[in-house]
Design an enzyme around this catalytic site. Structure first.
Site, short mmCIF file in Angstrom:
data_model
loop_
_atom_site.label_atom_id
_atom_site.label_comp_id
_atom_site.label_asym_id
_atom_site.label_seq_id
_atom_site.Cartn_x
_atom_site.Cartn_y
_atom_site.Cartn_z
N HIS A 320 0.80 -1.21 0.00
CA HIS A 320 0.00 0.00 0.00
C HIS A 320 0.84 1.27 0.00
O HIS A 320 0.35 2.32 -0.44
CB HIS A 320 -0.95 0.00 1.21
N GLY A 321 2.04 1.22 0.48
CA GLY A 321 2.84 2.43 0.47
C GLY A 321 4.21 2.24 1.08
O GLY A 321 4.43 1.35 1.91
#
Length: 468
Positions: A320-321
């Site tokens: 996700h990041g």
């Protein structure tokens, strides 16, 4: 370009549909591929070449793996190079800055790297490309010998920038042959309008509140403001992402594709395990089939099952990041899923059903604090504000104003995050069908007009999952 954009709705989409349905059957895939590249290049003119490189690379590796089908060792090497190539692209553009920063901190180095703009949707189309070469290796899918067909699978604009993550073997036949009739096209338009309304009418409203509250120093937040902020974000991210998935599924139907569902009312879940069966379904299935099961899944005893679950969920967070807060968010969910697998789910199932829902929502909302905040320090301060520790324990002006102005939006958000509309419709008898046949088109028209009015009169139209 985003779906909730006036240029897309009134220019790009009508032109593409017009040209697509005028074209002969042999040209339809080429038209869709060109349209998809234009769609991506609209906001990423440079990175469209990165996508083309990904197409060429994965098409070549697919052919090579198929050609080496009777040479297991060379075939395995080809798969390894294909995976490394895809992960190298993803790693460079998404994680290079994070890696350099942490190497400098850990080893006392002074390495420098220029900030790299993140190509939109790179995580989604990279995972799709990898699933193709892996499925060809496993013989779960036949190799695609048409470069145009494989490129269309990777770049198809309805699901290009934010999913759902489409598995090649679920659409291979549709790429080759598909049909659209009036009923299917109409269903697609309806689904698109529902998604657009979720995004514009609900998610954007919640987003303004969440942005305002999360931009305030956490030490200045009251308990009411902190809870209102995380409730707004909890509803924003659901309606933002599920709305985009609805629009993608609807657009797919307009062109003859049937994409799998990506959300199934996750906030009605009674456990974390159930929540992740309902939230971002395509991502969970991808990690299950391509990471968890190859690691051994639950076939090698409890200790290794726990290890595998924690690895998968930590990677999920990192997907996700490029931030330690995302990694912690993934590991956090891994711990709860392990805990439920070890027996807590049995204890949980004995509780009063509303308490099971409260447990799930508390876990999810606390998790969203780490997901939304950029730093651990702010996350912990925000959680303290939610608990009334070291801050204003009462109501404040901010909370009162937001609740007075947006109480009906929160009410609608909480209602439509559940399948209440489906439940009501299923309870209506045949005698109500004539009424529904008149009311339903009016409702869709009102949703579309309301969404258009807000898009015209507002410049606030973010999309959370673009950064993934």
């Amino acid at each position: 370009m985003v779906f909730s954009n006036l240029v897309f709705i009134f220019a790009f989409l009508p032109v593409v549909l017009f040209v697509y349905f005028l074209a002969n059957k042999a040209s339809k895939n080429i038209i869709l591929l060109i349209a998809s590249l234009i769609f991506y290049a609209w906001g990423e003119p440079t990175y469209v070449f990165l996508m083309i490189f990904s197409m060429v690379m994965n098409y070549s590796f697919g052919l090579l793996i198929d050609r080496l089908s009777d040479k297991p060792r060379q075939k395995k090497y080809a798969l390894a190079f294909a995976i490394i190539g895809n992960l190298a692209i993803l790693g460079f553009f998404k994680y290079a800055g994070f890696i350099v920063t942490n190497l400098n901190r850990l080893l006392g180095l002074t390495l420098e790297i220029e900030p790299i703009a993140l190509p939109i949707g790179i995580s989604f189309f990279t995972f799709q490309a990898m699933s193709y070469v892996i499925d060809v290796y496993r013989k779960d899918a036949a190799v695609q010998k048409s470069f145009v067909s494989l490129s269309l699978y990777i770049a198809l604009f309805p699901q290009l920038v934010a999913g759902p993550i489409v598995r090649y073997n679920t659409v291979a036949d549709q790429i080759k042959k598909r049909f659209v009739n009036l009923d299917k096209f109409t269903d697609g338009v309806k689904r698109f309008i529902i998604g657009l309304a979720k995004k514009v009418l609900l998610a954007n409203s919640f987003g303004e509140i969440a942005d305002a509250i999360f931009s305030t120093p956490a030490t200045e937040l009251s308990v009411a403001s902190a809870w209102l902020g995380i409730l707004a974000y909890t509803l924003q991210i659901y309606f933002d992402f599920s709305g985009y998935s609805d629009m993608a599924i609807g657009l797919g139907k307009m062109f003859g594709f049937d994409f799998l569902e990506n959300f199934n009312y996750p906030y009605i879940a009674k456990s974390v395990t159930e929540f992740w069966r309902r939230w971002h379904i395509s991502l969970g299935a991808w990690f299950r089939d391509y990471v968890y099961i190859p690691l051994g899944g639950n076939r090698q005893g409890s200790a290794k099952t726990i290890r595998n679950l924690l690895i998968v969920w930590t990677i999920t967070g990192f997907w996700h990041g490029a931030s330690w807060t995302f990694i912690a968010w993934g590991f956090y969910y891994g711990l709860f899923i392990v805990m439920e697998r070890l027996g807590f789910s049995k204890l949980l199932s004995k509780l009063w059903t509303p308490l099971q829902h409260v447990y799930l929502l508390l876990v999810v909302m606390i998790g969203w604090v780490f997901f939304r905040a950029d730093q651990f320090s702010y996350s912990f301060q925000f959680l303290q504000a939610m608990a009334g520790i070291g801050g204003n324990a009462g109501l404040d002006t901010t909370a009162i104003i937001y609740w007075n102005d947006f109480w009906y939006v929160f009410l609608l958000g909480m209602i439509f995050s559940t399948p209440v509309a489906i439940w009501v419709k299923s309870r209506l008898g045949e005698q109500w069908q004539p009424v529904l046949s008149v009311v339903t088109p009016v409702v869709y028209l009102m949703l579309m007009v309301s969404s258009m009015l807000l898009l015209v009169n507002s410049t606030y139209n973010p999309f959370i999952y673009f950064r993934f």
